[in-house]
Design an enzyme around this catalytic site. Structure first.
Site, PDB file in Angstrom:
ATOM      1  N   ASP A  97      33.324  47.618  43.901  1.00  0.00           N
ATOM      2  CA  ASP A  97      34.172  46.695  44.645  1.00  0.00           C
ATOM      3  C   ASP A  97      35.583  46.815  44.095  1.00  0.00           C
ATOM      4  OD1 ASP A  97      34.269  45.217  42.303  1.00  0.00           O
ATOM      5  OD2 ASP A  97      33.218  43.479  43.101  1.00  0.00           O
ATOM      6  N   ARG A 131      33.483  32.202  47.540  1.00  0.00           N
ATOM      7  CA  ARG A 131      34.573  32.642  46.666  1.00  0.00           C
ATOM      8  C   ARG A 131      35.803  32.963  47.499  1.00  0.00           C
ATOM      9  NH1 ARG A 131      34.268  37.545  42.211  1.00  0.00           N
ATOM     10  NH2 ARG A 131      33.625  38.788  44.020  1.00  0.00           N
TER      11      ARG A 131
END
Length: 532
Positions: A446, A162
């Site tokens: 996150d 990613r």
């Protein structure tokens, strides 16, 4: 266009990645695509301003023919047919990469985005680790002498990398003196160095694409892929991409996004935490009906979240693409059996709902949760690799259902406000120290969850929300006081050195962006300026 590397050796072996040919490829990507990326970011602002005026979003009338058309994405390669468990986590340091590859998951989302602080050392180390993993040479020996090696007794997880979202910059690579596009740097270095080896391995260069807001942004990625494959002499369709539907405008363009990437598309993912962040961001000034309750009380069973996930499954399977479930934030603690048991129970319930809804697989954030997710999907899939045959014709989702935020059960409380400020400061401090994923109160936080936390605070001030548990109104003065109290709590938990270096600057930043009249689009943009 001239490319400049401001720090050519942030870590050992960096020269293996920052080669003249690799940099020339990154430079060519910028010549061809950076201008369009800038135009699309400008278009994002214009669309958001329109939403601010109207307080609404809808499916695009100009692309109705795509939604009504009879088309499918390219069939998935063998390596991506079965994605029932996907492990997520950063590709740096090497120890975490090895643990993810060895986890028993079918796929590893190797994250250069929300779970990774983009220090220059982290960026280059991630590419090095992914290249070493592809060649089978990745290893690590801890200072205590413990060795970490890639397992040979079972398959390794298939890597899906990613890159950063379109909005992020990379200040350590300059093009004509301007920071490079983070997404093009991450993709360019990864693809140039690793794509051919992945093909030899029977896999391929596979990607997760984050934070897109329109099918035109997907079209740009598709054009990048077409050029890159030609550049390295790889067949068109070698690249496969799974798009995270984690912004509210993208939820209205799922068909269109798959259509733009149809020769390279693998599926869509329900990026639930960023999706909540995007709803708050998009409708931050649209009135009290768009104020969410405390983050911890917003469940995937809320009607507007059910509408989002059911539309995603139906859209994907109608087009022959995989529907991937989202992250369950709870994580086990090997030192606390009761916490671990609760984590397993919550993850099992979450994954059971997804599997029964027709998702083809889902994410976990810890290796100990891989067997839990696997067991749930095994019970639904049996011997089938996926659920593409589950078409969900009974699902019909309207724009109003996607935007029915007011139906979410729960309240806004001072306890929730305190937790938001605590998490926002604690996560930002760890992020600027170089670590993009951290466990806080047995939840894996996150960038997405920190974004929700600080955005809720800004929105609550803007809407003068009255807190259900205290009766206090959320004002700048109240937030300033609670932020100071939560920051002081953190001082006692982390010690003076770490507090002065990371937590105090993080608290100042969170205070600035929560109390500002103007909304900051991404927390990580100003936080990037604090990264050493």
């Amino acid at each position: 266009m001239a490319i400049t590397v401001t720090d050519p050796r942030p870590i050992e072996r960096a020269e293996e990645i920052l080669t003249p040919k690799a940099l020339a490829f990154v430079e060519e990507l910028h010549k061809r695509f950076a201008g369009r990326r800038g135009e699309l970011l400008t278009a994002r602002k214009a669309k958001r301003e329109e939403v601010a005026r109207t307080g609404s979003l809808d499916f695009l009338p100009e692309t109705k023919n795509v939604r009504d058309g009879d088309w499918k994405v390219a069939p998935a390669p063998a390596a991506l047919q079965d994605r029932r468990v996907e492990m997520t986590g950063p590709a740096s340091p090497a120890k975490m990469a090895i643990n993810a590859l060895n986890s028993g998951a079918k796929v590893w989302l190797a994250d250069l985005e929300d779970a990774s602080t983009p220090t220059w050392g982290n960026v280059i180390d991630a590419i090095l680790n992914l290249r070493d993993a592809a060649t089978g040479t990745l290893s690590y020996t801890s200072p205590e002498g413990k060795e970490y090696r890639l397992r040979t007794d079972a398959p390794l997880a298939v890597v899906v990398a990613r890159p950063r979202g379109w909005h992020m910059e990379e200040r350590h690579l300059l093009l004509n003196g301007e920071p490079a596009v983070g997404a093009l740097v991450d993709f360019g270095l990864h693809f140039f160095h690793i794509a051919k080896q992945l093909v030899l391995n029977g896999h391929g260069p596979y990607y997760y694409l984050p934070k897109m807001e329109s099918h035109l942004e997907a079209r740009l990625w598709n054009d990048v892929f077409v050029f890159a494959q030609d550049f390295l002499g790889l067949g068109q369709g070698t690249i496969r991409a799974t798009v995270l539907i984690e912004t509210i405008p993208a939820a209205f363009e799922m068909d269109e996004i798959l259509y733009e990437l149809r020769d390279h598309a693998s599926g869509l993912n329900a990026g639930r935490w960023d999706y909540l962040f995007s709803i708050i961001k998009y409708f931050r000034d649209a009135g009290s009906s768009f104020v969410l309750p405390d983050r911890a009380t917003v469940a995937m069973t809320a009607p507007f979240m059910r509408a989002y996930t059911e539309l995603l499954v139906k859209t994907c399977h109608h087009r022959g693409a995989f529907a991937m479930g989202g992250m369950a934030a709870v994580i086990p603690n090997r030192r606390e059996p009761e916490v671990t048991a609760q984590a397993f129970e919550k993850v099992r319930a979450d994954k059971t709902r997804e599997a029964n809804d027709g998702f083809d697989g889902s994410w976990v954030a810890h290796p100990d949760l891989v067997p839990v997710c696997q067991e749930v999907f095994d019970s639904v899939l049996g011997n089938k690799p996926n659920q593409l045959d589950k078409q969900r014709p009974e699902v019909s989702v309207t724009a109003g259902q996607l935007l029915d935020i007011a139906s979410a059960e729960g309240q806004v409380t001072e306890a929730g406000l305190r937790l938001n400020l605590y998490v926002a400061v604690a996560y930002t401090a760890v992020w600027i120290s170089g670590n993009g994923a951290v466990a806080i109160h047995n939840l894996m936080e996150d960038a997405a969850t920190a974004e929700i936390s600080r955005s809720q605070v800004w929105q609550q001030i803007r809407n003068e929300v009255v807190l259900a548990d205290t009766g206090n109104k959320v004002t700048r003065e109240l937030v300033t006081r609670i932020l100071a109290e939560e920051t002081e709590k953190l001082r006692g938990e982390v010690g003076e050195e770490a507090f002065a270096r990371y937590y105090q600057p993080a608290s100042s930043l969170i205070g600035d962006i929560c109390l500002s009249e103007d909304y900051t689009d991404f927390l990580t943009t100003p936080a990037y300026e604090l990264v050493g």
